[in-house]
Design a protein around this motif. Structure first.
Motif, PDB file in Angstrom:
ATOM      1  N   VAL A   1       6.170  -4.554  -5.100  1.00 54.04           N
ATOM      2  CA  VAL A   1       5.459  -4.044  -6.230  1.00 54.04           C
ATOM      3  C   VAL A   1       4.344  -5.035  -6.532  1.00 54.04           C
ATOM      4  CG1 VAL A   1       6.987  -4.895  -8.057  1.00 54.04           C
ATOM      5  CG2 VAL A   1       5.564  -3.046  -8.422  1.00 54.04           C
ATOM      6  N   GLN A   2       4.618  -6.007  -6.087  1.00 53.75           N
ATOM      7  CA  GLN A   2       3.466  -6.967  -6.464  1.00 53.75           C
ATOM      8  C   GLN A   2       2.573  -6.885  -5.250  1.00 53.75           C
ATOM      9  OE1 GLN A   2       2.658  -8.670  -9.115  1.00 53.75           O
ATOM     10  NE2 GLN A   2       4.204  -9.634 -10.171  1.00 53.75           N
ATOM     11  N   VAL A   3       3.009  -6.873  -4.080  1.00 52.01           N
ATOM     12  CA  VAL A   3       2.091  -6.708  -2.879  1.00 52.01           C
ATOM     13  C   VAL A   3       1.038  -5.716  -3.221  1.00 52.01           C
ATOM     14  CG1 VAL A   3       2.074  -6.370  -0.537  1.00 52.01           C
ATOM     15  CG2 VAL A   3       3.675  -8.046  -1.452  1.00 52.01           C
ATOM     16  N   ASP A   4       1.662  -4.418  -3.762  1.00 50.79           N
ATOM     17  CA  ASP A   4       0.691  -3.345  -4.042  1.00 50.79           C
ATOM     18  C   ASP A   4      -0.253  -3.408  -4.798  1.00 50.79           C
ATOM     19  OD1 ASP A   4       2.524  -1.601  -2.139  1.00 50.79           O
ATOM     20  OD2 ASP A   4       3.708  -0.794  -3.609  1.00 50.79           O
ATOM     21  N   ARG A   5       0.013  -4.321  -5.967  1.00 54.70           N
ATOM     22  CA  ARG A   5      -0.983  -4.642  -7.022  1.00 54.70           C
ATOM     23  C   ARG A   5      -2.148  -5.386  -6.196  1.00 54.70           C
ATOM     24  NH1 ARG A   5       3.039  -6.205 -11.754  1.00 54.70           N
ATOM     25  NH2 ARG A   5       3.777  -4.201 -12.168  1.00 54.70           N
ATOM     26  N   TRP A   6      -1.661  -6.604  -5.397  1.00 57.04           N
ATOM     27  CA  TRP A   6      -2.456  -7.209  -4.723  1.00 57.04           C
ATOM     28  C   TRP A   6      -3.497  -6.394  -3.878  1.00 57.04           C
ATOM     29  CZ3 TRP A   6      -3.983 -12.394  -4.855  1.00 57.04           C
ATOM     30  CH2 TRP A   6      -2.953 -13.384  -5.580  1.00 57.04           C
TER      31      TRP A   6
ATOM     32  N   VAL B   1       0.000 -10.217 -11.260  1.00 57.66           N
ATOM     33  CA  VAL B   1      -1.429 -10.491 -10.399  1.00 57.66           C
ATOM     34  C   VAL B   1      -2.747 -10.600 -11.374  1.00 57.66           C
ATOM     35  CG1 VAL B   1      -2.668  -9.635  -8.242  1.00 57.66           C
ATOM     36  CG2 VAL B   1      -0.338  -9.211  -8.453  1.00 57.66           C
ATOM     37  N   PRO B   2      -3.432 -11.690 -11.038  1.00 57.90           N
ATOM     38  CA  PRO B   2      -4.433 -11.700 -11.865  1.00 57.90           C
ATOM     39  C   PRO B   2      -5.520 -11.116 -11.317  1.00 57.90           C
ATOM     40  CG  PRO B   2      -3.557 -14.065 -11.268  1.00 57.90           C
ATOM     41  CD  PRO B   2      -3.002 -12.865 -10.481  1.00 57.90           C
ATOM     42  N   GLN B   3      -6.552 -10.713 -12.194  1.00 55.90           N
ATOM     43  CA  GLN B   3      -7.693  -9.949 -11.863  1.00 55.90           C
ATOM     44  C   GLN B   3      -8.834 -10.999 -11.157  1.00 55.90           C
ATOM     45  OE1 GLN B   3      -7.941  -6.732 -11.776  1.00 55.90           O
ATOM     46  NE2 GLN B   3      -5.796  -6.867 -12.564  1.00 55.90           N
TER      47      GLN B   3
ATOM     48  N   GLU C   1      -6.105  -6.529   5.032  1.00 56.12           N
ATOM     49  CA  GLU C   1      -5.099  -6.220   4.347  1.00 56.12           C
ATOM     50  C   GLU C   1      -3.865  -6.737   4.980  1.00 56.12           C
ATOM     51  OE1 GLU C   1      -4.313  -2.277   3.172  1.00 56.12           O
ATOM     52  OE2 GLU C   1      -6.178  -2.039   1.964  1.00 56.12           O
ATOM     53  N   ARG C   2      -3.730  -6.510   6.293  1.00 56.92           N
ATOM     54  CA  ARG C   2      -2.554  -6.973   6.910  1.00 56.92           C
ATOM     55  C   ARG C   2      -2.126  -8.429   6.895  1.00 56.92           C
ATOM     56  NH1 ARG C   2      -4.739  -5.910  13.053  1.00 56.92           N
ATOM     57  NH2 ARG C   2      -6.190  -7.583  13.435  1.00 56.92           N
TER      58      ARG C   2
ATOM     59  N   GLU D   1     -12.820 -15.653  -5.612  1.00 54.53           N
ATOM     60  CA  GLU D   1     -11.747 -15.767  -6.402  1.00 54.53           C
ATOM     61  C   GLU D   1     -10.474 -15.056  -6.051  1.00 54.53           C
ATOM     62  OE1 GLU D   1     -12.909 -13.790 -10.376  1.00 54.53           O
ATOM     63  OE2 GLU D   1     -14.501 -15.290 -10.429  1.00 54.53           O
ATOM     64  N   TYR D   2     -10.582 -14.112  -5.281  1.00 51.46           N
ATOM     65  CA  TYR D   2      -9.259 -13.497  -4.685  1.00 51.46           C
ATOM     66  C   TYR D   2      -8.681 -14.285  -3.608  1.00 51.46           C
ATOM     67  CZ  TYR D   2      -6.451  -9.469  -2.541  1.00 51.46           C
ATOM     68  OH  TYR D   2      -5.441  -8.821  -2.147  1.00 51.46           O
ATOM     69  N   VAL D   3      -9.167 -14.937  -2.754  1.00 56.15           N
ATOM     70  CA  VAL D   3      -8.937 -15.950  -1.959  1.00 56.15           C
ATOM     71  C   VAL D   3      -8.282 -17.107  -2.708  1.00 56.15           C
ATOM     72  CG1 VAL D   3      -9.526 -17.339   0.045  1.00 56.15           C
ATOM     73  CG2 VAL D   3     -10.465 -15.278  -0.070  1.00 56.15           C
TER      74      VAL D   3
END
Length: 342
Positions: free
Chosen positions: A79-84, A9-11, A64-65, A17-19
């Motif tokens: 695990v990637q979802v948790d990082r997002w 997951v990029p910062q 979040e949902r 930027e997140y969207v």
């Protein structure tokens, strides 16, 4: 598994930027909004196409949902979802601190007039001013009034579709027909027109799917490499939800100057003919009675465009249209090839 879900997951430094990163995940999935909605539902999440497209079309931090539903639909590992989500929560915390700081600064008295200002109190019995409705509420009110006006105006002459609230998103709003076509009216069409304007086209944003809207839909389809049907389906809405824009068309002044240079023998006649045929609109598309189309400034027919060996996008190019009109004129020495009653 798609590359988008394997990448770390990029910062993101901002909500926008997140969207944008979420949009990239969706793009790389290769799935339409409806396909993502079905996959999210199969995974136990609720993600209507309109909600997804609204989220991806904004620059505010999504819920979040909704993030979880999108990532699950794209096959992102847990695990990637948790990082997002961790990145989102960090952004939310920082944005909250910034907002509180700005609010405190606004409330901090400053200058010689602060004491007097602080002593101002409403008089006994006075009624505080009614706060103005927030922007979304005003928008829905305008849409409701527009829908009511359409019902009263159109009456029994047109089959009315369900007038459901339209959102400025990238797919038909929930409850809208899957395909919008000429003759329809209401917020679903209004949403389409707003997207066409955002895509670089001028069209009346009045909720009425008339000839002008049909013309602009065909222009966007031609530039987007889509089937030029003149109807708005899921593929069109997917393209409208992206960053694709139609190139800016030539202004009337530029068209007039180019016509006069190209037709020095009869510059006024060239301008007059093009104005009569297309209103000097290089993106003008007319549908004639037999269902064929005419394209651009000099309204070349489908048959002519095919004979010239060009596609519809080229036919809408002002320079090509004028140059081809000159070639036709050179064979006859006049504008007899066209007929236009002003």
């Amino acid at each position: 598994m798609d590359d988008a879900v394997r990448d770390p997951v990029p910062q993101a430094a901002t909500a926008g930027e997140y969207v944008a990163l979420l949009r990239e995940v969706r793009r790389r999935s290769g799935l339409t909004y409806r396909e993502l909605a079905r996959r999210a539902s199969a995974a136990g999440h609720w993600l209507p196409p309109s909600t997804l497209a609204t989220m991806l079309g904004r620059t505010t931090l999504p819920r979040e949902r909704t993030v979880v539903a999108l990532l699950a639909a794209c096959g992102t590992p847990a695990v990637q979802v948790d990082r997002w989500l961790a990145t989102r929560r960090d952004l939310e915390a920082r944005l909250g601190e910034r907002y509180r700081g700005e609010s405190d600064a606004e409330r901090t008295p400053s200058g010689p007039s602060t004491t007097a200002a602080a002593d101002i109190r409403p008089s006994v019995g006075s009624v505080p001013p009614r706060p103005e409705a927030p922007w979304p509420a005003r928008r829905w009110l305008r849409l409701a009034l527009l829908a009511l006006l359409g019902v009263l105006t159109v009456g029994a002459t047109v089959t009315l579709r369900p007038l459901v609230p339209a959102a400025m998103d990238g797919s038909p709003a929930a409850g809208c027909p899957e395909v919008l076509r000429q003759g329809m009216y209401g917020p679903c069409v209004l949403n389409l027109q707003q997207h066409l304007v955002a895509g670089g086209l001028t069209v009346p944003v009045d909720g009425w799917f008339g000839p002008d809207t049909t013309s602009r839909v065909m222009v966007f389809q031609a530039f987007g490499g889509l089937p030029v049907s003149g109807t708005a389906d899921e593929r069109l809405f997917d393209e409208l939800a992206g960053d694709r824009k139609v190139p800016a068309s030539w202004s009337e002044d530029r068209i007039g100057k180019h016509l006069r240079r190209t037709f020095p023998e009869d510059p006024a006649g060239a301008v007059q003919l093009a104005r009569c045929l297309s209103g000097l609109d290089p993106y003008r598309v007319e549908v004639v009675e037999d269902g064929s189309r005419r394209w651009g400034l000099f309204q070349f027919s489908d048959t002519e465009v095919s004979r010239f060996g060009v596609d519809r996008q080229t036919a809408l190019d002002a320079a090509w249209n004028i140059r081809t009109a000159r070639e036709v004129w050179s064979r006859t020495g006049d504008f007899g090839h066209w007929s236009c009653a002003a």
